[in-house]
Write an enzyme that holds these catalytic residues in place. Structure first.
Site, short mmCIF file in Angstrom:
data_model
loop_
_atom_site.label_atom_id
_atom_site.label_comp_id
_atom_site.label_asym_id
_atom_site.label_seq_id
_atom_site.Cartn_x
_atom_site.Cartn_y
_atom_site.Cartn_z
N TYR A 103 -7.41 16.60 -11.74
CA TYR A 103 -6.01 16.20 -11.64
C TYR A 103 -5.90 14.75 -11.17
CZ TYR A 103 -5.13 21.16 -12.11
OH TYR A 103 -5.10 22.45 -12.58
N HIS A 363 -8.42 -29.02 11.36
CA HIS A 363 -7.01 -28.73 11.62
C HIS A 363 -6.11 -29.15 10.46
CE1 HIS A 363 -8.76 -29.39 15.69
NE2 HIS A 363 -9.11 -30.56 15.19
#
Length: 456
Positions: A103, A363
């Site tokens: 199923y 950064h």
């Protein structure tokens, strides 16, 4: 024992009304993958010669999503029961092969359980997967005589006595193709639902003197079906708990197993540590001693030995060599590559970019369509301007370059080895080896400057 050739039928025609969704029920995902794909994968691992997918509602979307040319698509235009669904697939059955019925909304069924069912199927009989429940209400009840399975009675058709039977049918069974076709041809819809039940073949087989062997799954959750989103969410947690348990037992340190999601395949080296709320998607490899911080998402990537990914970083389709450090709050997009010892810090984004050995972008930086050499320093706020509104262009930075903060590199552009780019520079032309480049507006000083005053 030696198994016969086997094909698999997956029933996936239901609309899934209780999901309250335009998406066919079997396409709702568990662990990042459609439920029906879990079942297809199990059938494939079991060695199915052919997988027949019985579909109805949302057939086009099913085909677009699965994109599997090995599937045999079988249309069930009207949903008249499980027996009717199997009747649609029956013309494709070979007489000398076994047919396993699964199923599409039972995604946790395991290959191990299915193999035991396959091994247990009697010659000329049926292998039937059953479980015992404390509350069997709503299920098909297994009837027996002298211990032998004689049939299955659906709850709505059962007597009060039969409704007390705790052994119930999971719907998963295996039988010979020729036998199955014969039994399917004898099904009727003389029941409370007016449907053709596949379960009626059990009584037909018993009447022919065929043996029905009942097998229990390793875990009841393997046979749990999904009818609504609550049930799906519960299966998700069961699945994730099982994956976390396997990883812990294999030596991976999950700091909080209840807050870890694996939505793909994970291969780990020794002494890997993964913090809370980490999501792994696709195919991911983590080398020895890798540390993944909280809240990270890792997708389709290879992370080398001794790498550390700090919290809330996203790594997708990237490759990191050994001893790289990432984040926090970094984003590596598809095509990002970091060589050994490279560092990408907070609020840095990379896309189709290569960062060389020992190079650093600490950064607030965007590196797109770039090739960056070894031992390069990328200052805060650096941008590779790779897009002119129509096309993408490449930036090449040689070894030992120092890029100052707030630099823009307008591609296509090449910066030679050992060059220095002063802070605030916009680079529009190639830079030779060991050059210093700066471009700044002259600094102006005005003595006695008065700031504007707001009008009252």
């Amino acid at each position: 024992m030696l198994n016969s050739a086997m094909s698999v039928v997956i029933l996936a025609a239901g609309k899934g009304t209780r999901m309250y969704s335009d998406i066919p029920k079997v396409l709702h995902t568990l662990a990042g993958k459609p439920m029906v794909q879990h079942v297809i994968d199990a059938a494939t691992k079991l060695g199915a010669a052919q997988v027949h997918l019985v579909y109805g509602h949302g057939g086009e979307l099913l085909k677009q999503t699965l994109k599997d040319d090995k599937l045999n698509w079988v249309l069930q235009a009207e949903q008249l029961g499980t027996g009717h669904a199997m009747q649609q697939a029956a013309p494709f059955f070979s007489d000398d092969e076994d047919i396993l019925m699964l199923y599409g909304d039972v995604p946790l069924i395991s290959v191990e359980t299915l193999q035991r069912l396959r091994d247990a199927k009697p010659q000329g009989g049926i292998g039937l997967l059953t479980v015992k429940l404390d509350d069997p209400s709503g299920y098909g009840h297994i009837t027996r005589e002298n211990g032998k399975v004689t049939g299955i009675v659906e709850h709505k058709d059962a007597t009060d006595e039969q409704r007390q039977i705790q052994e119930i049918n999971t719907g998963i069974l295996i039988a010979n193709g020729a036998d199955l076709k014969r039994w399917l041809s004898k099904l009727t819809n003389n029941n409370a639902q007016g449907e053709y039940y596949i379960t009626d073949i059990i009584a037909l087989a018993y009447q022919e003197g065929r043996e029905i062997a009942a097998v229990h799954p390793a875990r009841i959750s393997e046979t749990d079906g999904v009818n609504n989103r609550l049930q799906l969410s519960r299966l998700e947690r069961i699945y994730q708990a099982e994956q976390a348990e396997k990883l812990l037992l294999s030596g991976v340190m999950l700091r909080d197993p209840a807050r870890f999601d694996l939505r793909g395949t994970l291969h780990c080296g020794m002494d890997v540590e993964i913090d809370a709320n980490v999501i792994i998607e696709g195919y991911v490899t983590l080398g020895h001693r890798v540390k993944i911080g909280a809240g990270c998402i890792i997708k389709n990537s290879v992370i080398g030995d001794d790498c550390e990914i700090s919290p809330y970083s996203v790594v997708e389709d990237a490759h990191l060599e050994a001893a790289c450090t990432i984040g926090p709050f970094a984003r590596l997009r598809p095509g990002a590559e970091l060589l050994a010892g490279a560092h990408v810090g907070n609020f840095v984004e990379m896309k189709k970019a290569r960062l060389g050995k020992g190079s650093k972008a600490g950064h607030l930086t965007y590196l797109g369509d770039a090739e960056i050499g070894d031992n390069v320093n990328i200052g805060a706020g650096t941008i590779t301007c790779n897009y002119d509104g129509a096309n993408k262009f490449k930036t090449v930075i040689g070894d030992d370059v120092f890029v100052g903060s707030d630099t823009q590199l307008v591609a296509p552009v090449t910066v030679g080895k050992g060059a220095t780019i002063a802070a605030g520079t916009t680079v529009t032309r190639n830079v030779a080896d060991n050059e210093l480049v700066l471009s700044r507006v002259p600094q102006v000083h005005k003595q006695g400057w008065q700031r504007p005053v707001k009008k009252k």
